[in-house]
Scaffold this motif. Structure first.
Motif, PDB file in Angstrom:
ATOM      1  N   GLN A 190      34.354  44.045  28.842  1.00 36.41           N
ATOM      2  CA  GLN A 190      34.162  42.705  28.278  1.00 36.41           C
ATOM      3  C   GLN A 190      35.481  42.129  27.763  1.00 36.41           C
ATOM      4  OE1 GLN A 190      31.062  42.644  25.325  1.00 36.41           O
ATOM      5  NE2 GLN A 190      29.413  42.681  26.846  1.00 36.41           N
ATOM      6  N   GLN A 228      36.225  41.191  32.380  1.00 38.17           N
ATOM      7  CA  GLN A 228      35.191  40.274  32.836  1.00 38.17           C
ATOM      8  C   GLN A 228      35.630  38.812  32.872  1.00 38.17           C
ATOM      9  OE1 GLN A 228      31.558  40.902  30.629  1.00 38.17           O
ATOM     10  NE2 GLN A 228      31.441  43.059  31.228  1.00 38.17           N
ATOM     11  N   HIS A 269      36.370  39.354  36.481  1.00 37.65           N
ATOM     12  CA  HIS A 269      35.343  40.110  37.194  1.00 37.65           C
ATOM     13  C   HIS A 269      33.959  39.772  36.643  1.00 37.65           C
ATOM     14  CE1 HIS A 269      37.821  42.861  39.650  1.00 37.65           C
ATOM     15  NE2 HIS A 269      38.716  42.739  38.672  1.00 37.65           N
ATOM     16  N   ARG A 270      33.442  38.642  37.073  1.00 39.52           N
ATOM     17  CA  ARG A 270      32.116  38.168  36.679  1.00 39.52           C
ATOM     18  C   ARG A 270      31.630  37.204  37.748  1.00 39.52           C
ATOM     19  NH1 ARG A 270      33.039  32.988  34.476  1.00 39.52           N
ATOM     20  NH2 ARG A 270      35.228  32.624  33.952  1.00 39.52           N
ATOM     21  N   PRO A 330      31.890  41.333  40.479  1.00 38.30           N
ATOM     22  CA  PRO A 330      31.609  41.301  39.040  1.00 38.30           C
ATOM     23  C   PRO A 330      31.569  42.712  38.476  1.00 38.30           C
ATOM     24  CG  PRO A 330      29.585  40.952  40.278  1.00 38.30           C
ATOM     25  CD  PRO A 330      30.692  41.013  41.296  1.00 38.30           C
ATOM     26  N   VAL A 368      29.923  43.508  35.271  1.00 44.85           N
ATOM     27  CA  VAL A 368      29.166  43.113  34.079  1.00 44.85           C
ATOM     28  C   VAL A 368      28.073  44.132  33.772  1.00 44.85           C
ATOM     29  CG1 VAL A 368      27.734  41.312  33.042  1.00 44.85           C
ATOM     30  CG2 VAL A 368      29.675  40.676  34.506  1.00 44.85           C
ATOM     31  N   ASP A 396      26.449  46.713  38.579  1.00 43.55           N
ATOM     32  CA  ASP A 396      27.689  46.156  39.135  1.00 43.55           C
ATOM     33  C   ASP A 396      28.812  47.183  39.152  1.00 43.55           C
ATOM     34  OD1 ASP A 396      26.575  43.585  39.353  1.00 43.55           O
ATOM     35  OD2 ASP A 396      27.297  42.964  37.381  1.00 43.55           O
ATOM     36  N   TYR A 452      30.531  33.178  29.077  1.00 40.06           N
ATOM     37  CA  TYR A 452      31.747  32.581  29.616  1.00 40.06           C
ATOM     38  C   TYR A 452      31.467  31.144  30.020  1.00 40.06           C
ATOM     39  CZ  TYR A 452      33.532  37.341  29.946  1.00 40.06           C
ATOM     40  OH  TYR A 452      33.929  38.621  29.665  1.00 40.06           O
TER      41      TYR A 452
END
Length: 484
Positions: free
Chosen positions: A46, A50, A53-54, A62, A64, A68, A139
């Motif tokens: 996090q 991320q 990578h989301r 991603p 998350v 994933d 986000y």
């Protein structure tokens, strides 16, 4: 017993206690504790991963949910452990055993975090207790801006890049900013906007698959159609009169200017670029750039001037084919007291690493060494208490480390010699960092604030501030005045 050690501007406190059998058992139990995704890995992802990578992020996959991340456990261990060089994740290349370490927006992992990810992968990547999972991070979407909502957005003309087209480098049409009064800019950010679907398989292999603009070297100026206003090839580095802006490059972060030295955006000016580099991403793509400006209040006036000087070598770059571990050097002597706001190495495909060194008398300090990846360019913004404060006469020295051998996967054909040039098959060797110039009073005030904020004593060593511990002599006492 408690021992206090002073190191730099910080104080380390070490407590020496008796070690009991109970303490040893507790330590052993802690060492044997299982590392799980929900409790240990998710918080790291996090904080440091991320943002890219989301879903809807620029990264290929991603990271998350557990579903994933689990297939990528071994790759995560490998990519986070290779050190500050091309390919490391997250893409932050500052070497942590050399020089200044305080930067804004630093996503890098600590040694303990890297070890945690490795242990998780080696132990089978267990999920852990779902109750330990931190709340999902929220986000903003891809259209949001790191600088906040811009006060002004300027859009370049839309271009089409064919899926199989060769790289293109050249000039694009100028675009008026629409600004009707002079304003100073606090921050800017550039985004590529294109018609590549976020779910497209094209962009799943690399960040370059989502974009077609590699870079844009640009400036703003009030155009006069009766005059030839073509710039010198090094104008973006050396010209003090032109309002030049940080180079846009794929993967590059937003730029925040020193609050005391915001950059001027002139009324009636246009965005001008003679150097755009486009590349194919495998599909026909329509794209343009959007430049977001965050403006200072209308009554703002800068108190520091921008320091304008070149630190690079654009003349005798000589990179031999089929050879690693080559070096380039460049120097400049500061003609004014200078505060370095950021360090931004700029090389091309053979570039592996750049170091920045300050020489003041017998004092030689390596300010930073950072790795380099031509596919993901980074700028490193110093915090206010770590930004180098260098006196007039300091020699700045950059050292570039080049690998033009088959082991460097960024080089398409390492048999070729490389000299200076704008295209990626040629080379550049420049520090594009931002700097401000200080007069004598401003220089003394900056150092006095640092002494106060960091509680510096004569026993401290401050990297990047060779005169921080030299207090100016008191003003002479007028004749006949009583002693204090």
């Amino acid at each position: 017993m408690t021992l206090r050690f002073r190191v730099g501007a910080g104080v380390l406190v070490a407590a020496v206690v008796a070690v009991t059998p109970f303490a040893v058992k507790a330590e052993q139990a802690g060492a044997a504790r299982e590392v799980t995704f929900t409790k240990d890995v998710a918080p790291i992802l996090q904080r440091s991963c991320q943002n890219c990578h989301r879903p809807e992020g620029v990264a290929p996959m991603p990271l998350v949910s557990y579903e994933d991340v689990r297939p990528w456990a071994r790759a995560i261990k490998q990519r986070t452990s290779i050190g500050p060089k091309a390919g490391v994740m997250p893409p932050w290349y500052v070497e942590k055993n050399i020089g200044i370490q305080q930067f804004h927006n630093d996503p890098s992992l600590s040694d303990d975090e890297i070890a945690t990810l490795a242990k998780w992968a080696d132990s089978g990547a267990p999920r852990g207790n779902p109750a330990d999972m931190p709340p999902a991070k929220v986000y903003a979407d891809r259209t949001s801006w790191a600088i906040g909502t811009p006060d002004l957005i300027v859009k370049t003309k839309e271009l089409t890049v064919k899926g199989g087209a060769a790289d293109w480098w050249g000039e694009i049409p100028s675009v008026p900013t629409g600004l009707t009064e002079d304003r100073y800019v606090a921050a800017l950010e550039i985004k590529e906007v294109n018609d590549v679907p976020s779910s497209s398989a094209t962009n799943k292999a690399t960040v370059g698959g989502r974009f077609v603009f590699h870079h844009m070297i640009w400036r703003t100026q009030v155009l006069d159609p009766t005059k030839d206003q073509s710039p010198d090839p090094l104008a973006f580095v050396l010209d003090e009169e032109t309002v030049n802006w940080p180079v846009h490059e794929v993967g590059r972060n937003a730029d925040f200017f020193d609050p005391k030295s915001a950059r001027l955006l002139k009324a009636g000016s246009s965005v001008v670029s003679d150097s755009i580099h486009l590349h194919s991403n495998g599909r026909d793509t329509k794209a343009h750039l959007e430049i977001g400006f965050k403006l200072m209040p209308k009554d703002y006036k800068p108190t520091y001037k921008r320091a304008v000087f070149g630190l690079g070598n654009g003349v005798d770059i000589d990179i031999r084919g089929m050879e690693a571990n080559q070096q380039l050097n460049a120097y400049t002597v500061l003609q004014q007291h200078t505060k370095l706001i950021s360090f931004e190495p700029h090389l091309h495909a053979p570039g592996q690493r750049m170091c920045l060194e300050a020489i003041w008398g017998y004092n030689i300090q390596t300010l930073n060494c950072v790795g380099y990846d031509h596919n993901w360019v980074r700028g490193y913004d110093y915090t206010d208490d770590s930004a180098p404060l260098l006196p007039k006469g300091t020699i700045l020295h950059i050292v570039g480390f080049m690998d033009n051998s088959p082991t460097n996967k960024n080089v398409p054909d390492p048999r070729n010699w490389q000299g200076s040039g704008n295209r990626s098959v040629a080379n550049m060797f420049i520090d594009l960092g931002m700097r401000v110039a200080l007069n004598d009073q401003q220089f003394q005030e900056e150092m006095a604030r640092r002494r106060e904020r960091l509680h510096l004593t004569k026993n401290d060593v401050v990297i990047g501030c060779p005169l921080c511990l030299v207090t100016p002599p008191a003003a002479p006492r007028p004749a006949g005045a009583p002693q204090q």
